[in-house]
Design a protein around this motif. Sequence first.
Motif, PDB file in Angstrom:
ATOM      1  N   ASP A 116       0.814  -1.216   0.000  1.00 18.42           N
ATOM      2  CA  ASP A 116       0.000   0.000   0.000  1.00 18.42           C
ATOM      3  C   ASP A 116       0.848   1.268   0.000  1.00 18.42           C
ATOM      4  OD1 ASP A 116      -2.074  -1.776   0.103  1.00 18.42           O
ATOM      5  OD2 ASP A 116      -2.768  -1.203   2.110  1.00 18.42           O
ATOM      6  N   GLY A 117       1.894   1.298   0.810  1.00 20.83           N
ATOM      7  CA  GLY A 117       2.751   2.482   0.872  1.00 20.83           C
ATOM      8  C   GLY A 117       3.459   2.741  -0.452  1.00 20.83           C
ATOM      9  N   ALA A 118       3.929   1.683  -1.093  1.00 17.59           N
ATOM     10  CA  ALA A 118       4.599   1.831  -2.386  1.00 17.59           C
ATOM     11  C   ALA A 118       3.608   2.284  -3.459  1.00 17.59           C
ATOM     12  CB  ALA A 118       5.259   0.518  -2.793  1.00 17.59           C
ATOM     13  N   ALA A 119       2.362   1.805  -3.377  1.00 20.69           N
ATOM     14  CA  ALA A 119       1.338   2.231  -4.341  1.00 20.69           C
ATOM     15  C   ALA A 119       1.032   3.710  -4.176  1.00 20.69           C
ATOM     16  CB  ALA A 119       0.077   1.388  -4.165  1.00 20.69           C
ATOM     17  N   GLU A 120       0.891   4.157  -2.940  1.00 20.35           N
ATOM     18  CA  GLU A 120       0.643   5.590  -2.684  1.00 20.35           C
ATOM     19  C   GLU A 120       1.827   6.421  -3.174  1.00 20.35           C
ATOM     20  OE1 GLU A 120      -1.850   7.357  -1.416  1.00 20.35           O
ATOM     21  OE2 GLU A 120      -3.147   5.918  -0.400  1.00 20.35           O
ATOM     22  N   VAL A 165       1.978   4.581 -19.230  1.00 18.37           N
ATOM     23  CA  VAL A 165       1.660   3.161 -19.418  1.00 18.37           C
ATOM     24  C   VAL A 165       2.045   2.435 -18.137  1.00 18.37           C
ATOM     25  CG1 VAL A 165       2.152   1.046 -20.699  1.00 18.37           C
ATOM     26  CG2 VAL A 165       1.992   3.233 -21.912  1.00 18.37           C
ATOM     27  N   ILE A 166       1.070   1.745 -17.562  1.00 20.12           N
ATOM     28  CA  ILE A 166       1.324   0.953 -16.362  1.00 20.12           C
ATOM     29  C   ILE A 166       1.191  -0.515 -16.749  1.00 20.12           C
ATOM     30  CG2 ILE A 166       0.619   0.475 -13.984  1.00 20.12           C
ATOM     31  CD1 ILE A 166      -0.629   3.301 -13.939  1.00 20.12           C
ATOM     32  N   ASP A 167       2.320  -1.215 -16.762  1.00 22.92           N
ATOM     33  CA  ASP A 167       2.364  -2.629 -17.136  1.00 22.92           C
ATOM     34  C   ASP A 167       2.142  -3.469 -15.887  1.00 22.92           C
ATOM     35  OD1 ASP A 167       2.857  -5.153 -18.129  1.00 22.92           O
ATOM     36  OD2 ASP A 167       5.005  -4.811 -18.447  1.00 22.92           O
ATOM     37  N   ILE A 168       1.015  -4.170 -15.832  1.00 22.01           N
ATOM     38  CA  ILE A 168       0.720  -5.009 -14.660  1.00 22.01           C
ATOM     39  C   ILE A 168       0.788  -6.494 -15.006  1.00 22.01           C
ATOM     40  CG2 ILE A 168      -0.666  -3.227 -13.524  1.00 22.01           C
ATOM     41  CD1 ILE A 168      -3.164  -4.905 -14.336  1.00 22.01           C
ATOM     42  N   SER A 169       1.518  -6.824 -16.081  1.00 27.11           N
ATOM     43  CA  SER A 169       1.606  -8.234 -16.481  1.00 27.11           C
ATOM     44  C   SER A 169       2.284  -9.092 -15.409  1.00 27.11           C
ATOM     45  CB  SER A 169       2.331  -8.367 -17.818  1.00 27.11           C
ATOM     46  OG  SER A 169       3.654  -7.869 -17.722  1.00 27.11           O
ATOM     47  N   GLY A 170       3.066  -8.499 -14.543  1.00 30.03           N
ATOM     48  CA  GLY A 170       3.727  -9.234 -13.474  1.00 30.03           C
ATOM     49  C   GLY A 170       2.963  -9.235 -12.164  1.00 30.03           C
ATOM     50  N   VAL A 171       1.730  -8.736 -12.207  1.00 34.34           N
ATOM     51  CA  VAL A 171       0.911  -8.664 -10.997  1.00 34.34           C
ATOM     52  C   VAL A 171      -0.131  -9.774 -11.046  1.00 34.34           C
ATOM     53  CG1 VAL A 171      -0.736  -7.250  -9.707  1.00 34.34           C
ATOM     54  CG2 VAL A 171       1.254  -6.184 -10.787  1.00 34.34           C
ATOM     55  N   GLU A 172      -0.167 -10.586 -10.002  1.00 34.58           N
ATOM     56  CA  GLU A 172      -1.103 -11.707  -9.977  1.00 34.58           C
ATOM     57  C   GLU A 172      -2.427 -11.352  -9.346  1.00 34.58           C
ATOM     58  OE1 GLU A 172       0.123 -15.504  -9.511  1.00 34.58           O
ATOM     59  OE2 GLU A 172       2.123 -15.162 -10.322  1.00 34.58           O
ATOM     60  N   MET A 173      -2.450 -10.272  -8.532  1.00 32.39           N
ATOM     61  CA  MET A 173      -3.686  -9.916  -7.849  1.00 32.39           C
ATOM     62  C   MET A 173      -3.783  -8.397  -7.707  1.00 32.39           C
ATOM     63  SD  MET A 173      -4.925 -10.900  -4.021  1.00 32.39           S
ATOM     64  CE  MET A 173      -4.210  -9.497  -3.199  1.00 32.39           C
ATOM     65  N   VAL A 174      -4.951  -7.859  -7.993  1.00 31.28           N
ATOM     66  CA  VAL A 174      -5.223  -6.446  -7.748  1.00 31.28           C
ATOM     67  C   VAL A 174      -6.398  -6.388  -6.783  1.00 31.28           C
ATOM     68  CG1 VAL A 174      -5.997  -4.280  -8.766  1.00 31.28           C
ATOM     69  CG2 VAL A 174      -4.380  -5.722 -10.011  1.00 31.28           C
ATOM     70  N   ASP A 175      -6.139  -5.843  -5.596  1.00 29.39           N
ATOM     71  CA  ASP A 175      -7.232  -5.716  -4.628  1.00 29.39           C
ATOM     72  C   ASP A 175      -7.918  -4.360  -4.795  1.00 29.39           C
ATOM     73  OD1 ASP A 175      -5.477  -3.891  -3.520  1.00 29.39           O
ATOM     74  OD2 ASP A 175      -5.031  -5.087  -1.754  1.00 29.39           O
ATOM     75  N   SER A 176      -8.925  -4.113  -3.967  1.00 29.22           N
ATOM     76  CA  SER A 176      -9.689  -2.876  -4.115  1.00 29.22           C
ATOM     77  C   SER A 176      -8.814  -1.647  -3.870  1.00 29.22           C
ATOM     78  CB  SER A 176     -10.897  -2.881  -3.186  1.00 29.22           C
ATOM     79  OG  SER A 176     -10.479  -2.982  -1.841  1.00 29.22           O
ATOM     80  N   PHE A 177      -7.839  -1.747  -2.969  1.00 26.90           N
ATOM     81  CA  PHE A 177      -6.966  -0.601  -2.705  1.00 26.90           C
ATOM     82  C   PHE A 177      -6.122  -0.274  -3.932  1.00 26.90           C
ATOM     83  CE2 PHE A 177      -2.986   1.339  -1.371  1.00 26.90           C
ATOM     84  CZ  PHE A 177      -3.458   2.419  -0.641  1.00 26.90           C
ATOM     85  N   LEU A 178      -5.472  -1.291  -4.515  1.00 25.67           N
ATOM     86  CA  LEU A 178      -4.644  -1.029  -5.688  1.00 25.67           C
ATOM     87  C   LEU A 178      -5.507  -0.571  -6.861  1.00 25.67           C
ATOM     88  CD1 LEU A 178      -1.909  -0.918  -7.007  1.00 25.67           C
ATOM     89  CD2 LEU A 178      -2.087  -3.364  -7.497  1.00 25.67           C
TER      90      LEU A 178
END
Length: 138
Positions: A30-34, A55-68
């Motif tokens: 969360d802190g890094a996202a902010e 451009v935000i590449d999220i191909s390496g992200v396995e989960m996006v929660d409501s906060f992200l």
Amino acid sequence: MTGFSGHAGTVPVLALGDVLLVTLQGELHDGAAEQLKDDLAHRIAASPVPVGGVVIDISGVEMVDSFLGRILAEIAANAHLLAARTVLAGMRPAVAITLVELGLTLPGLDTALDVERALALLGRAPSAASPAHPEEGA
């Protein structure tokens, strides 16, 4: 112009001409996202070259929660107010399904299957000079 910005604990932001490229890998705390949201807004506003897109590449992200999901929407809103367009690239099917199940619509974000298509959406197709299937002997 190509540049690299970032330090320990932050997400690096790569400048490709007037496009900022962010590649997210693994879990983003969360802190890094902010911090990423704040860094991108400052990079767009302070760039010597007007930033036309993010451009935000999220191909390496396995989960996006409501906060992200909320942070991504806020990044897009900030970029839009600063006259830049945001494209989310490389979303995995499981992430898309989760976002729909959470009811997150990500307003202000365009999506693309990969970074190349995201750059094409922004009018910066990197493959224009190198065809995907070059003819042999030509």
